[in-house]
Motif scaffolding. Structure first.
Motif, short mmCIF file in Angstrom:
data_model
loop_
_atom_site.label_atom_id
_atom_site.label_comp_id
_atom_site.label_asym_id
_atom_site.label_seq_id
_atom_site.Cartn_x
_atom_site.Cartn_y
_atom_site.Cartn_z
N LEU A 145 0.82 -1.21 0.00
CA LEU A 145 0.00 0.00 0.00
C LEU A 145 0.85 1.27 0.00
CD1 LEU A 145 -2.78 1.39 0.24
CD2 LEU A 145 -2.56 1.16 2.73
N THR A 146 1.87 1.32 0.86
CA THR A 146 2.68 2.54 0.92
C THR A 146 3.47 2.75 -0.36
OG1 THR A 146 4.43 1.33 2.09
CG2 THR A 146 2.83 2.53 3.43
N ASN A 147 3.83 1.68 -1.04
CA ASN A 147 4.49 1.84 -2.34
C ASN A 147 3.62 2.64 -3.30
OD1 ASN A 147 6.83 0.51 -1.65
ND2 ASN A 147 6.24 -1.44 -2.58
N VAL A 148 2.32 2.43 -3.22
CA VAL A 148 1.39 3.17 -4.08
C VAL A 148 1.13 4.56 -3.52
CG1 VAL A 148 -0.99 3.23 -4.93
CG2 VAL A 148 0.31 1.10 -5.02
N LEU A 149 0.89 4.65 -2.22
CA LEU A 149 0.59 5.95 -1.62
C LEU A 149 1.71 6.96 -1.84
CD1 LEU A 149 -1.02 4.93 1.79
CD2 LEU A 149 -2.20 5.95 -0.16
N TYR A 150 2.96 6.48 -1.82
CA TYR A 150 4.09 7.40 -1.92
C TYR A 150 4.76 7.38 -3.29
CZ TYR A 150 3.48 8.46 2.94
OH TYR A 150 2.95 8.91 4.12
N GLY A 151 4.11 6.78 -4.27
CA GLY A 151 4.55 6.90 -5.65
C GLY A 151 5.72 6.03 -6.05
N HIS A 152 6.10 5.06 -5.20
CA HIS A 152 7.14 4.11 -5.62
C HIS A 152 6.61 3.20 -6.72
CE1 HIS A 152 9.23 5.68 -2.22
NE2 HIS A 152 8.43 5.10 -1.33
N SER A 153 5.30 3.10 -6.78
CA SER A 153 4.64 2.34 -7.84
C SER A 153 3.33 3.03 -8.18
CB SER A 153 4.36 0.90 -7.38
OG SER A 153 3.65 0.19 -8.36
N SER A 154 3.04 3.12 -9.46
CA SER A 154 1.77 3.70 -9.86
C SER A 154 0.66 2.67 -9.71
CB SER A 154 1.84 4.17 -11.32
OG SER A 154 0.62 4.74 -11.72
N PRO A 155 -0.49 3.05 -9.18
CA PRO A 155 -1.57 2.07 -9.05
C PRO A 155 -1.98 1.52 -10.41
CG PRO A 155 -2.40 4.30 -8.71
CD PRO A 155 -0.90 4.39 -8.75
N CYS A 156 -2.23 0.21 -10.46
CA CYS A 156 -2.61 -0.38 -11.75
C CYS A 156 -3.69 -1.45 -11.60
CB CYS A 156 -1.39 -0.95 -12.46
SG CYS A 156 -0.53 -2.26 -11.59
N GLY A 157 -4.36 -1.49 -10.44
CA GLY A 157 -5.47 -2.42 -10.27
C GLY A 157 -6.73 -1.92 -10.94
N HIS A 158 -7.64 -2.85 -11.22
CA HIS A 158 -8.91 -2.51 -11.87
C HIS A 158 -10.03 -3.31 -11.20
CE1 HIS A 158 -7.34 -0.20 -15.40
NE2 HIS A 158 -6.23 -0.79 -14.98
N LEU A 159 -11.18 -2.71 -11.11
CA LEU A 159 -12.29 -3.33 -10.38
C LEU A 159 -12.71 -4.64 -11.04
CD1 LEU A 159 -14.69 -0.37 -9.47
CD2 LEU A 159 -13.25 -1.70 -7.91
N PRO A 160 -12.78 -5.73 -10.25
CA PRO A 160 -13.28 -7.00 -10.79
C PRO A 160 -14.78 -7.14 -10.60
CG PRO A 160 -12.32 -7.36 -8.64
CD PRO A 160 -12.18 -5.88 -8.93
N TYR A 161 -15.45 -6.06 -10.33
CA TYR A 161 -16.90 -5.98 -10.18
C TYR A 161 -17.29 -4.51 -10.33
CZ TYR A 161 -14.93 -5.06 -5.55
OH TYR A 161 -14.14 -4.59 -4.51
N SER A 162 -18.57 -4.25 -10.47
CA SER A 162 -19.06 -2.88 -10.56
C SER A 162 -19.42 -2.35 -9.18
CB SER A 162 -20.30 -2.81 -11.47
OG SER A 162 -20.01 -3.26 -12.77
N ILE A 163 -19.28 -1.07 -8.99
CA ILE A 163 -19.75 -0.40 -7.78
C ILE A 163 -20.91 0.50 -8.17
CG2 ILE A 163 -19.18 1.29 -6.00
CD1 ILE A 163 -16.37 0.20 -5.94
N THR A 164 -22.09 0.16 -7.70
CA THR A 164 -23.29 0.90 -8.07
C THR A 164 -23.58 2.03 -7.06
OG1 THR A 164 -24.68 -0.66 -6.86
CG2 THR A 164 -24.32 -1.08 -9.21
N LYS A 165 -24.46 2.90 -7.45
CA LYS A 165 -24.84 4.01 -6.56
C LYS A 165 -25.84 3.56 -5.50
CE LYS A 165 -23.92 7.52 -10.05
NZ LYS A 165 -24.47 8.62 -10.90
N GLN A 166 -26.57 2.52 -5.81
CA GLN A 166 -27.51 1.97 -4.83
C GLN A 166 -27.71 0.49 -5.13
OE1 GLN A 166 -31.36 3.81 -5.31
NE2 GLN A 166 -31.25 3.77 -7.53
N GLU A 167 -28.09 -0.24 -4.10
CA GLU A 167 -28.29 -1.67 -4.28
C GLU A 167 -29.36 -1.95 -5.31
OE1 GLU A 167 -30.03 -5.16 -1.43
OE2 GLU A 167 -28.43 -3.92 -0.56
#
Length: 895
Positions: free
Chosen positions: A602-624
């Motif tokens: 996590l800190t590698n991403v937070l502090y820019g040692h690595s650029s985030p490259c994950g992608h959602l394996p599901y959708s996040i909706t606004k409501q159930e």
């Protein structure tokens, strides 16, 4: 035709109520009569909606006709031919729960050199073992969209299981597929899409089995929620009611891919499908798995999911785990002793027993376990060195050394950390607040930031949500060797960090405009074996909201700080609407379930040692309610009757449903931001194989071993003279009197076989022909290439290239607007660097399941298929046309 919707419904499964009344291995009018009464009563209830049926499909197809398995079958068949009846039935079942070192322990045939086989969880490593790696869970792996990491994790898991002496690894999980967002075990799989699940399974299986460990793809099928999944003496398990096309195009899709990869075992689910329990379901096991998909390995039950003796055997089941009946108190089994008796009285044909035993040993030979495979050297029941050898036989069990504390971790922390890091999904980054500077003043809130103060393994199977959430709970867990928690990593990475270890917003004193608040929140789920904070496996109490008042904690921090970063550890999607649009919530990251490597990744991403490259394996909706009630409603109040879970949404799960209904999610499937920018250009498409409407005619089965055998002498089932039994240990031996009696029973009465029962082997359906189905389904139809460039000027990064198929209009089939079909992750690209990515579409990718022909059909040969390419399902800027073999860039996507 053998579709789900055009034949006669088979009765609901015989429950253990019947099992307690009648010996299911017995042939005779009493068994037949009781079975008929239960069947008639179930049918009269009309629990399963009209239109959902189970065609009879008998007999169980033989294995051994696939080229890749011939040598293993030849060895296995020769060995089975030399075995006695009791030795054959002994290796097809477990010796009882807690009757050995592993989660499941088969019987042995030591006279011919077959040891007990160790079967063990977890899909994320080696469960209940020391000196192992707690790998990131499947949902985290799926979020990487990285085939290489999927494979490397499989290799590492395979090495650790082999090193511990695990013969059969109980993973990967692709069922549940994630149909229900609140489903308890979605996190064990790779994401809410058939193609993503299929690739995750394929790469994992390859990696594991290359180490000589038998992989088990599970749970087949329709196990999409935890509550009411299991049969018991007072309650039927729920019935998942699926139509034929939905079964093939969604839920069976990743299983077919796993079988095509050569998986050695399939585990059946607890629940029923269209009214019949999976573990005695002739269509699922005989028709789908063994004939249509050409599965050559062995089919096992889930633990304590075995429903019957004869019925499950003739329906295609090969192994009963862990051997007991559903209530495992007295060492009783529907097989073992009963299966030996069923063979002698003629209820279960000897060819079925020979085929089952051969399938198990063929997988054993195929993985090379007959040469130099390590003996089991750990004990799932205890962490001590010396323990009872058979804990369930207490106080009569002998003791001995069961734990040898073998170190198998090697350097597997490296791949575990890489997966945890590359899975981190940046949802929002307003004003470029990320990455942080080490000199910034950071205030951290939330108990999820720090490891469980009671001990990282203090909650059995992680059956609590206390401290950093690195895993869900249940049988999918691994004991932590250590936990690199976020707060430890943050204090090491930054010079000024203040931690408030509370989920209620505290008094923080004076806050400056430059201060940054990092708020950690979580959402947990797991197996129905445990109830955690009111959640019965599924997220029935918490819903799709953060636990421990996490949403309020974010809002309170946002009211005090101008710069808030939210870090979420979660089993699946959450509703973020209470705070996502607050101006001070500048950044949101989902770190999924990172296992032991939660901190530095996590800190590698937070502090820019690595650029985030994950992608959602599901959708996040606004409501159930953005999803249909068929997937948002959990079965939570049924009694005596069989709960019904009807898949009325059909093909339309997750982003498919949202697109169909023109519903914009908060964050789409595949979404994920980076610290840099990528452009996709110079796309091309090339036809590789000239397709036809249907695949070429399959090859006939050939070279099948002869499994037939006359009923053997009753002496083959009799225990040796002087044999001393262990209490509650399950044996395949009969007394001489019982063996003789079984033969006599078979002469006086016959088992009442179900309608449609046959002993004549079928040639196989037209859609079969190889592992996974007709081999031509994996012919490459089209290759696509695209040039990817990092157009940023500061950060290196990895791009996710995703290909979605859109079927032509007016093809006569209802299809989702787009469906994921392939993806690739680039290597890390420096600013200005380019690479070329290749994507493929197979014949199956451009096909639909034709329920009339019972085959895969290309509905528009050389027709107007569109392949959309981009970095998320709602971010598709390239389209390639299969009819013109031209690609366009800079276009507006279809959703």
């Amino acid at each position: 035709m053998t579709s789900f919707s055009d034949s006669v419904r088979v009765s609901t499964a015989v429950t253990c109520i019947l099992s307690s009344l009648v010996g299911l291995g017995q042939a005779g009018p009493s068994a037949a009569s009781a079975n008929a009464q239960i069947a008639a009563a179930a049918a009269a209830q009309g629990w399963v909606p009209d239109g959902y049926y189970v065609p009879p499909y008998y007999p169980a197809p033989y294995g051994g006709w696939v080229d890749e398995w011939r040598q293993s079958y030849t060895k296995a068949k020769a060995l089975v031919d030399s075995m006695t009846l009791a030795e054959k039935t002994n290796i097809t079942a477990g010796t009882g729960i807690y009757m050995g070192r592993c989660a499941g322990n088969t019987g042995s045939a030591l006279r011919v050199g077959i040891p007990q086989l160790c079967l063990n969880d977890s899909p994320a490593g080696v469960r209940h073992a020391d000196n192992v790696t707690a790998f990131p869970d499947g949902i985290t792996v799926g979020a990487t969209f990285d085939k290489t990491l999927m494979y490397q994790r499989g290799v590492a898991i395979g090495k650790e299981n082999r090193g511990k002496g695990v013969n059969v690894w109980l993973g990967p999980t692709v069922g549940p597929i994630g149909r229900k967002p609140k489903g308890g075990r979605n996190w064990e799989g790779f994401g809410a899409d058939p193609a993503l699940q299929a690739v995750g399974a394929r790469e994992t299986i390859k990696g594991v089995q290359e180490q000589g460990v038998i992989a088990t793809i599970k749970h087949f099928i329709g196990n999409e929620q935890e509550m009411y999944r299991m049969y018991n003496p007072f309650q039927y398990a729920y019935s998942s009611n699926l139509d034929d096309r939905t079964m093939h195009e969604v839920y069976a899709w990743p299983f077919a891919e796993g079988i095509h990869a050569g998986v050695g075992s399939v585990m059946m689910a607890y629940n029923a499908v269209n009214g019949t329990a999976c573990t005695q379901h002739p269509y699922l096991m005989n028709a789908l798995l063994k004939d249509e998909m050409g599965f050559q390995g062995f089919i096992m039950t889930d633990w304590l999911a075995h429903m019957s003796g004869v019925a499950s055997a003739i329906a295609g089941l090969d192994m009963d785990m862990p051997g007991d009946v559903q209530i495992p108190f007295f060492g009783n089994s529907y097989w073992m002793y009963e299966l030996s008796r069923s063979a002698l009285n003629g209820s279960v044909p000897m060819d079925r027993i020979n085929d089952a035993a051969t399938r198990i040993l063929a997988a054993w030979y195929k993985m090379g376990q007959d040469q130099g495979f390590p003996a089991t050297n750990f004990d799932t029941n205890s962490g001590a060195a010396v323990n009872q050898l058979y804990p369930a036989a207490w106080p009569f069990s002998p003791s001995g050394v069961t734990n040898e504390f073998v170190q198998v971790q090697a350097d597997h922390d490296v791949v575990a950390r890489q997966i945890s890091q590359d899975a981190i999904t940046l949802l929002k980054n307003d004003g470029g607040i990320l990455p942080l500077s080490p000199s910034q003043h950071i205030k951290v809130f939330g108990t999820d930031a720090q490891k469980n103060p009671d001990g990282i393994n203090s909650c059995t199977d992680r059956n609590c949500n206390k401290g950093t959430l690195g895993q869900g709970w249940g049988s999918g867990t691994v004991d932590y060797p250590y936990l690199d928690d976020p707060i430890t990593a943050l204090t090491a990475a930054a010079s000024n960090v203040t931690f408030y270890n509370t989920d209620s917003f505290p008094s923080v004193g004076q806050v400056s405009a430059s201060d940054v608040a990092i708020v950690f929140i979580s959402s947990d789920a797991g197996e129905n074996t445990y109830t955690v904070e009111g959640n019965h496996g599924d997220r029935d109490a918490s819903g799709l909201y953060a636990w421990h008042n996490g949403d309020q904690l974010v809002q309170d921090a946002a009211s005090k700080f101008s710069n808030v970063i939210v870090v979420i550890h979660t089993v699946g999607p959450l509703i973020l609407e209470n705070w996502i649009d607050l101006p001070s919530v500048k950044a949101v990251l989902i770190a999924h379930l990172p296992g032991q490597e939660a901190g530095t990744s996590l800190t590698n991403v937070l502090y820019g040692h690595s650029s985030p490259c994950g992608h959602l394996p599901y959708s996040i909706t606004k409501q159930e309610a953005d999803f249909p009630s068929s997937v948002t409603t959990l079965i939570n109040s049924e009694f005596l009757n069989q709960p019904q879970d009807t898949y009325t949404e059909g093909l339309y799960i997750d982003y498919r449903w949202l697109n169909k209904n023109n519903t914009k999610p908060r964050y789409a499937f595949g979404h994920g931001l980076s610290y840099t920018n990528f452009t996709f250009t110079a796309a091309s498409i090339k036809k590789i194989t000239q397709l036809s409407s249907y695949p070429p005619t399959r090859s006939a089965k050939s070279g099948i071993p002869n499994f037939s055998q006359a009923i053997p002498s009753p002496n083959e089932a009799v225990a040796p003279s002087g044999f001393n039994s262990i209490p509650r240990y399950i044996y395949s031996w009969l007394s001489q009197g019982d063996a003789n009696g079984a033969v006599s029973d078979g002469k006086s009465s016959k088992y009442a076989y179900p309608d449609g029962y046959s002993t004549s082997q079928k040639p196989g359906p037209r859609s079969g022909g190889g592992e996974g189905g007709n081999p031509a389904l994996w012919d490459i139809a089209y290759n696509l290439t695209v040039t990817v460039q990092n157009t940023g000027d500061e950060f290196a990064g990895k791009a996710s290239v995703q290909a979605y198929l859109q079927f032509p209009d007016n093809i006569g089939y209802d299809t989702p607007i787009i469906q994921l079909r392939d993806f690739e992750k680039t290597e890390e690209l420096a600013p200005g660097e380019t690479t070329t990515v290749t994507l493929t579409l197979t014949r199956k990718d451009v096909s639909v399941w034709d329920v009339v022909a019972q085959d895969w059909k290309v509905p528009a040969v050389d027709g107007g298929y569109k392949v959309w390419i981009g970095d998320a399902s709602d971010s598709l800027s390239i389209v390639c046309h299969a009819d013109t073999l031209k690609c366009e860039t800079g276009v507006t996507g279809p959703v």
